[in-house]
Design a protein around this motif. Structure first.
Motif, short mmCIF file in Angstrom:
data_model
loop_
_atom_site.label_atom_id
_atom_site.label_comp_id
_atom_site.label_asym_id
_atom_site.label_seq_id
_atom_site.Cartn_x
_atom_site.Cartn_y
_atom_site.Cartn_z
N MET A 630 -35.03 26.86 21.74
CA MET A 630 -35.39 27.15 23.21
C MET A 630 -34.68 25.96 23.99
O MET A 630 -34.35 26.32 25.09
CB MET A 630 -36.94 26.99 23.36
N GLY A 631 -34.36 24.99 23.34
CA GLY A 631 -33.53 23.98 24.15
C GLY A 631 -32.01 24.43 24.53
O GLY A 631 -31.64 24.17 25.62
N ALA A 632 -31.52 25.26 23.52
CA ALA A 632 -30.25 25.93 23.79
C ALA A 632 -30.33 27.04 24.74
O ALA A 632 -29.53 26.98 25.68
CB ALA A 632 -29.59 26.59 22.21
N HIS A 633 -31.24 27.82 24.47
CA HIS A 633 -31.58 28.75 25.96
C HIS A 633 -31.86 28.38 27.18
O HIS A 633 -31.07 28.54 28.23
CB HIS A 633 -32.88 29.58 25.69
N LYS A 664 -43.32 33.09 27.64
CA LYS A 664 -43.87 33.52 28.98
C LYS A 664 -45.11 32.82 29.46
O LYS A 664 -45.37 32.73 30.47
CB LYS A 664 -44.04 35.26 28.92
N LEU A 665 -45.59 32.24 28.50
CA LEU A 665 -46.93 31.36 28.64
C LEU A 665 -46.81 29.86 28.92
O LEU A 665 -47.76 29.28 29.43
CB LEU A 665 -47.95 31.56 27.61
N ALA A 666 -45.58 29.62 28.62
CA ALA A 666 -45.05 27.88 28.62
C ALA A 666 -44.76 27.56 29.89
O ALA A 666 -44.85 26.31 30.65
CB ALA A 666 -43.99 27.77 27.54
N GLY A 667 -44.19 28.61 30.71
CA GLY A 667 -43.67 28.35 32.27
C GLY A 667 -42.43 28.01 32.68
O GLY A 667 -41.88 28.47 33.42
N TYR A 668 -41.73 27.23 31.80
CA TYR A 668 -40.15 27.13 32.05
C TYR A 668 -39.30 28.27 32.16
O TYR A 668 -38.40 28.22 32.94
CB TYR A 668 -39.86 25.91 30.96
N LEU A 669 -39.58 29.29 31.31
CA LEU A 669 -38.81 30.43 31.05
C LEU A 669 -39.16 31.26 32.72
O LEU A 669 -38.08 31.53 33.26
CB LEU A 669 -39.08 31.34 30.13
N HIS A 670 -40.22 31.19 32.85
CA HIS A 670 -40.67 31.79 34.32
C HIS A 670 -39.98 30.88 35.56
O HIS A 670 -39.43 31.60 36.53
CB HIS A 670 -42.21 31.62 34.77
N LEU A 671 -39.95 29.68 35.51
CA LEU A 671 -39.44 28.67 36.31
C LEU A 671 -38.08 29.16 36.52
O LEU A 671 -37.32 29.42 37.89
CB LEU A 671 -39.74 27.52 36.14
N LEU A 672 -37.03 29.44 35.41
CA LEU A 672 -35.78 29.51 35.55
C LEU A 672 -35.24 31.04 36.02
O LEU A 672 -34.57 31.23 36.62
CB LEU A 672 -35.13 29.02 34.23
N TYR A 673 -36.26 31.96 35.64
CA TYR A 673 -36.24 33.16 35.80
C TYR A 673 -36.23 33.42 37.43
O TYR A 673 -35.79 33.85 38.02
CB TYR A 673 -37.23 33.93 35.38
N GLN A 705 -44.32 23.55 39.68
CA GLN A 705 -43.06 23.64 40.27
C GLN A 705 -42.66 25.08 40.67
O GLN A 705 -41.87 25.33 41.80
CB GLN A 705 -42.17 23.47 38.99
N LEU A 706 -43.18 26.21 39.91
CA LEU A 706 -43.03 27.65 40.23
C LEU A 706 -43.83 27.71 41.76
O LEU A 706 -42.98 28.74 42.59
CB LEU A 706 -43.48 28.50 39.27
#
Length: 763
Positions: A630-633, A664-673, A705-706
């Motif tokens: 996940m860090g790499a992504h 999808k529930l952690a939030g950071y993927l949503h934020l970067l998306y 943040q989102l």
């Protein structure tokens, strides 16, 4: 393997490939040919072989294309001395691939002109004289069949019952690979002929091979190298087997088994051998097999029973051009019209290359998008008033090139002007995928020119690194975009219009390339949706069709913010993938259902769907490994967003959520998306992601943040009331957030009428 100017059996000579076919008279008047009745039957075609006295040999081998006239058994072809009705002994050495024919015939003393009659029904009761000549060494290869490589009888039975690949006369047992196939793979082979011994004495024999080999003389095994193994590279003591031979002809056979993709077969001897501890083998001379008795000739043009003038052409496979993301290369072929001038009238030839493409030139290069068997047709440029056309099935594959050939090989750039003329609507899906990859490869080459240089090394005095800045990325995208547009335009053809029938697997492989290309690289989500839906309509295999529907639903929810369009697609995918319980397809289905539930306010169902998606994916990773991935992504996505490489950011985000659906529930993927969509100035998608996260995981670490980014998007496009409402919602839901002071400041600025600022897209 048919002949080409780049690829031959070990005899080393080279020939053009010739094609001939039916022709009719000029201007409506037929030009009748000679009598085609021989041996009590009426043949359809004849070719003449004229030898000079210096070319005459006891055996002559010829090669030609028979335009579909010779039957699979080769029983409707005979060779005669000109002016006679008695056939000479003939051997059909190879039929195929396509309409290729290789045959050998025995010559008659004092005769230099022979006629090859073929086509029509086989002669009834006309016995072809038995083959009597004992000269030459014949190599024949056949398709691999399971056998015991340790036993000669097993190998021999497998060979005799297997299907022939090809055969020809050669000078000795000395080959690497199958000379009649351009594709590596297992095969069986046999060399047969006679050893013509002039001096009596002791002869030592050797064999060295990759996998099993057996050398026989007069039906008796002399030396062998059985089993599955590598070759002997040195003549060690004990490998030589000695026998006594008197002057005369001895039947020679050599069987070989190639179990894998590599093959080596070598037979050597040592006349009057020395000490057994110092073997000194040498290749068995071609003279011992009387290889000089075999000559080669090129047949003349075909004459037909009904007409004499006809089109004619020759071609040469020049090179193959590899594509980085494909196992199959492009094949560059040179075609030349050599029809009689009386037939062409100086007009341009009309070509049909068998791949849906046509041309009107006399001498040209054509690029086949992939190897295969193609029916090539040629018609004269001059209209004759009657149908006039040759047609031959030809096998196109990568040639075996010499070092001299490799100096001037065609490049991808040289192929592009030809490919740009192609009608994509007439290509099958497998060829279209190749064409899409051509343009993708060119786009990658253009992009590579903008990539940063190798980091500076003070010790070597190299130049400093060129930084990949957003400005440089913008120029790169502008330079690359035309090639991506060409790729998508070509690849969409079978999904948005009528096109040649293709296999489901080919259509599926194509849409998996062009669908994401339209969505991410071209940024056209509407087109991508149509492509995926078009694929689902054309493909009938349930699993493939279901995946296409899932991808279409994902675009409808995420890109177009139209979850209502996604529901019927997902419901249909549910039925098609009902038997798919685990794996990526099942995981993707559950993930997109989760997005639908999150987009329609069904938080519990969304969380359940994401959890199920990760469960059925079946790729559990330990915490440390998961954290590393996940860090790499995230780092890759952050860098791509920072430099404006939005296409690569989108691909990384999709891979991230595919590998770890519960992210999808952690939030950071949503934020970067959301930052990705903000960078594209597509603010509705940012707001939709904010609402999805608030529905599915309002307590996610990055939810505040989102929400701030969503307010910033509204503010930037002048919807101040919505921006203030979102900021107040942030203060209400996350009173302990470190963003509280920023939210309060923004509310004050908005209410004071301050100018909006562009959204922050940097992490």
């Amino acid at each position: 393997m048919p002949p080409s100017s780049h690829c031959r059996v070990s005899t080393g000579f080279r020939m053009f490939w010739f094609f001939w076919a039916v022709g009719l008279g000029i201007g409506g008047a037929e030009v009748l040919a000679q009598s085609f009745k021989r041996a009590g039957t009426e043949f359809q075609s004849v070719r003449t072989v004229v030898l000079t006295p210096a070319e005459v040999r006891p055996i002559i081998v010829v090669e030609f294309y028979h335009h579909g006239q010779i039957n699979a058994e080769g029983t409707n072809v005979l060779v005669f001395c000109r002016g006679t009705n008695k056939p000479v002994p003939t051997r059909i050495l190879q039929l195929g691939p396509g309409d290729f024919c290789r045959l050998a015939f025995e010559t008659v003393s004092g005769q230099t002109t022979y006629e090859i009659f073929y086509g029509g029904n086989p002669p009834e009761g006309a016995a072809v004289p038995a083959w009597t000549n004992r000269d030459g060494l014949l190599l024949e290869t056949r398709k691999y069949k399971d056998c015991n490589p340790h036993q000669l009888d097993s190998v021999r039975k497998a060979f005799e019952s297997s299907e022939r690949i090809g055969s020809d006369y050669v000078e000795g047992v000395f080959h690497a690979g199958n000379p009649f196939s351009l594709k590596p793979g297992p095969f069986l082979s046999r060399y047969s002929g006679y050893l013509h011994i002039s001096q009596p004495g002791t002869y030592g024999f050797f064999t060295s091979s990759q996998d099993a080999s057996f050398l026989l003389i007069d039906g008796k095994e002399v030396v062998s190298h059985p089993g599955v193994h590598g070759p002997h590279y040195q003549a060690r003591p004990g490998l030589r087997k000695e026998i006594q031979l008197k002057p005369g002809a001895y039947k020679f056979e050599y069987y070989h088994v190639a179990v894998g993709d590599s093959a080596i077969m070598v037979a050597a001897w040592e006349p009057s051998p020395g000490p057994p501890d110092k073997p000194k083998p040498s290749q068995i001379p071609p003279e011992v097999f009387r290889a000089h008795s075999v000559g080669r000739a090129t047949p003349g043009p075909v004459q037909m029973k009904d007409a004499k003038l006809f089109p004619d052409f020759q071609f040469t496979i020049r090179a193959d051009v590899p594509l980085p993301d494909s196992e199959e290369p492009l094949i560059v072929v040179e075609f030349k019209d050599i029809s009689p001038a009386a037939l062409t009238g100086g007009g341009l030839a009309r070509w049909d290359f068998g791949d849906g493409q046509t041309a009107q030139e006399n001498h040209l290069y054509h690029v086949y998008l992939r190897p295969g068997l193609y029916t090539v047709k040629l018609g004269p440029g001059r209209r004759t008033g009657k149908p006039l056309e040759i047609a031959n099935r030809i096998y196109i594959d990568r040639p075996v090139l010499t070092r001299r050939d490799e100096k001037n090989l065609p490049t991808l750039d040289q192929c592009l002007p030809i490919l740009d003329t192609y009608d994509a609507s007439k290509l099958d899906a497998a060829s279209l995928r190749q064409l899409v990859l051509v343009y993708q490869t060119k786009a990658d080459q253009v992009a590579a020119a903008f990539e940063p240089a190798v980091p500076a090394n003070p010790e070597e005095g190299t130049s400093p690194t060129i930084q990949l800045t957003p400005e440089l990325v913008a120029k790169m995208r502008e330079a690359v975009r035309p090639w991506i547009q060409k790729a998508v335009k070509a690849g969409q053809a079978p999904f948005l219009a009528e096109s040649p029938v293709s296999e489901d697997a080919d259509l599926y492989n194509l849409v998996r390339v062009v669908g994401p290309m339209a969505r991410d690289q071209l940024g056209d989500s509407q087109l991508a949706l149509r492509i995926w839906q078009g694929a689902a309509a054309k493909i009938k295999t349930p699993s493939m069709q279901g995946h296409c529907l899932v991808e279409a639903a994902d675009i409808a929810i995420t890109d177009l913010v139209q979850p209502d369009k996604a529901k019927p697609l997902l419901e249909q995918a549910d039925k098609l993938l009902a038997e798919t319980k685990t794996g990526l397809a099942a995981s993707r289905l559950h993930t997109v259902w989760g997005d639908y539930y999150a987009a329609t306010g069904q938080g519990p169902k969304a969380r359940q769907a994401y959890a199920k998606a990760e469960e059925v994916l079946g790729t559990y990773k330990a915490h440390a490994e998961r954290t590393a991935w996940m860090g790499a992504h995230s780092r890759s996505t952050e860098e791509f967003l920072k430099t404006g490489q939005l296409e690569r950011a989108a691909a990384q985000l999709r891979q991230w959520q595919q590998d770890f659906p519960t992210e999808k529930l952690a939030g950071y993927l949503h934020l970067l998306y959301a930052r990705y969509w903000a960078a594209r100035r597509m603010y509705d998608q940012v707001l939709a992601l904010n609402e999805q996260l608030q529905t599915a995981a309002p307590d996610a670490p990055y939810a505040d943040q989102l929400m701030l980014l969503a307010a910033e998007c509204d503010w930037s496009r002048g919807q101040t009331d919505r921006a203030v409402a979102t900021l107040k919602d942030l203060l209400n839901k996350y009173p302990g957030s470190p963003l509280v002071n920023i939210a309060k400041d923004w509310i004050q600025r908005i209410q004071s009428g301050a100018r909006p600022k562009l959204p922050k897209t940097k992490p």
